[in-house]
Design an enzyme around this catalytic site. Structure first.
Site, PDB file in Angstrom:
ATOM      1  CE  LYS A 167      34.884  34.656  40.246  1.00 50.29           C
ATOM      2  NZ  LYS A 167      36.017  33.818  40.063  1.00 50.29           N
TER       3      LYS A 167
HETATM    4  O1  6AU Z   1      46.489  34.149  36.895  1.00 50.64           O
HETATM    5  P1  6AU Z   1      45.648  33.121  36.466  1.00 50.64           P
HETATM    6  O2  6AU Z   1      44.831  33.407  35.117  1.00 50.64           O
HETATM    7  O3  6AU Z   1      46.055  31.828  36.221  1.00 50.64           O
HETATM    8  O4  6AU Z   1      44.566  32.941  37.526  1.00 50.64           O
HETATM    9  C1  6AU Z   1      43.550  33.900  37.555  1.00 50.64           C
HETATM   10  C2  6AU Z   1      42.645  33.740  38.954  1.00 50.64           C
HETATM   11  C3  6AU Z   1      41.698  32.340  38.546  1.00 50.64           C
HETATM   12  C4  6AU Z   1      40.351  32.905  38.444  1.00 50.64           C
HETATM   13  O5  6AU Z   1      39.254  32.160  38.949  1.00 50.64           O
HETATM   14  C5  6AU Z   1      40.291  34.319  39.116  1.00 50.64           C
HETATM   15  O6  6AU Z   1      41.932  34.727  39.181  1.00 50.64           O
HETATM   16  N1  6AU Z   1      39.511  35.325  38.486  1.00 50.64           N
HETATM   17  C6  6AU Z   1      38.646  36.077  39.334  1.00 50.64           C
HETATM   18  C7  6AU Z   1      38.298  36.168  40.611  1.00 50.64           C
HETATM   19  C8  6AU Z   1      39.675  36.260  41.698  1.00 50.64           C
HETATM   20  O7  6AU Z   1      37.355  36.164  41.110  1.00 50.64           O
HETATM   21  C9  6AU Z   1      37.836  37.126  38.748  1.00 50.64           C
HETATM   22  C10 6AU Z   1      38.095  37.487  37.280  1.00 50.64           C
HETATM   23  O8  6AU Z   1      37.511  38.585  36.513  1.00 50.64           O
HETATM   24  N2  6AU Z   1      39.265  36.926  36.871  1.00 50.64           N
HETATM   25  C11 6AU Z   1      39.996  35.806  37.139  1.00 50.64           C
HETATM   26  O9  6AU Z   1      40.790  35.517  36.635  1.00 50.64           O
HETATM   27  O10 6AU Z   1      41.603  31.823  40.062  1.00 50.64           O
END
Ligand code: 6AU
Length: 259
Positions: A93
């Site tokens: 990011k």
């Molecule tokens: O399923 P989780 O909650 O264990 O992990 C979610 C993953 C994490 C966050 O850094 C990422 O998704 N993420 C992102 C990304 C992909 O950019 C954006 C967002 O809005 N929410 C989020 O959780 O690695």
């Protein structure tokens, strides 16, 4: 209508090489699953990658939360990406003025096929990341996913911000492979992929603002082309079985969306 078009057909509209190869991988593996391999050590990262590799189209890393992530770890990840046919996304990011983002991205562009970036600093983040890619072998096959919306409670991403972010995908179609977002109307063209995190079958959220939905909702209603699952897979006792289950459910949700 993007949501009614198959990934095979949408590939014809992809202007970014990374998006085109993602569509190919998704169709070849029947997978729209991205695993967020958010684990604390390099050993665990490689172990989880071997377990989930067969079921994913993208492995998403936060390499800066991995204690002993080295160049060797990156080489091993790349070997696994080749063996199991998935792309590596470093979810760094980037959110800086172009000249700094270029230097920051140069640290990961050697091994990451895809990187994430915020759009808040303005559109020049995209050519900055393209410059970082251009110093790598096959750098023109790498791509950026811009964060248009977030999954967390109270986030500041307005509809106007999301729209302005989508416009950057139109401005740099050969570099912006996709958008990270939560609603189906953000993605501006058929060749751009929607990556949506916040997927978990067991729980509605965590204690720090994360919010979860089911595969059916995320793909069918929120418009995800690729769904991100982290703790729902990496924090359970049998990650391979969980990855297979999420793969099946997410792909079925995609087929239901087409029908
Ligand atoms: O399923 P989780 O909650 O264990 O992990 C979610 C993953 C994490 C966050 O850094 C990422 O998704 N993420 C992102 C990304 C992909 O950019 C954006 C967002 O809005 N929410 C989020 O959780 O690695």
């Amino acid at each position: 209508d993007r949501l009614k078009l198959s990934f095979e057909k949408r590939k014809q509209f992809a202007k970014s090489a990374a998006a085109a190869s993602l569509f190919d991988i998704m169709v070849a593996k029947n997978s729209n699953l991205c695993v967020a391999a958010d684990v604390p050590t390099a050993e665990k990262l490689l172990e989880i990658t071997k377990l989930v590799g067969p079921y994913i189209c993208v492995l998403k890393t936060h390499h800066d939360i991995v204690d002993n992530f080295t160049d060797d770890t990156a080489v091993e990840l790349q070997k696994l990406a080749k063996k199991f046919n998935f792309l590596i996304m470093e979810d760094r990011k980037f959110a800086e003025i172009g000249s700094i983002a270029l230097k920051q991205a140069s640290k990961v562009a050697g091994w990451a096929d895809l990187v994430t970036a915020h759009s808040n600093a303005g559109p020049d983040i995209v050519p900055a990341l393209r410059s970082a890619f251009s110093t790598c072998p096959e750098g023109d096959k790498k791509g950026v996913f811009l964060v248009a919306e977030m999954s967390s409670k109270g986030n500041l991403h307005s509809p106007e911000y999301a729209k302005a972010t989508a416009n950057m995908a139109i401005l740099y179609p050969e570099v912006v492979s996709g958008l990270v977002c939560q609603s189906p109307s953000v993605v501006p063209s058929l060749g751009v992929l929607q990556l949506t995190p916040g997927v978990n079958l067991e729980t509605k959220g965590d204690s720090l603002g994360q919010q979860y939905n089911t595969p059916e909702v995320v793909v069918g209603e929120k418009g995800a082309d690729i769904a991100v699952v982290g703790r729902g897979i990496v924090s359970v006792s049998d990650p391979a079985a969980a990855a297979q289950k999420y793969q099946t459910l997410l792909w079925q949700a995609y087929l239901n969306r087409l029908a």
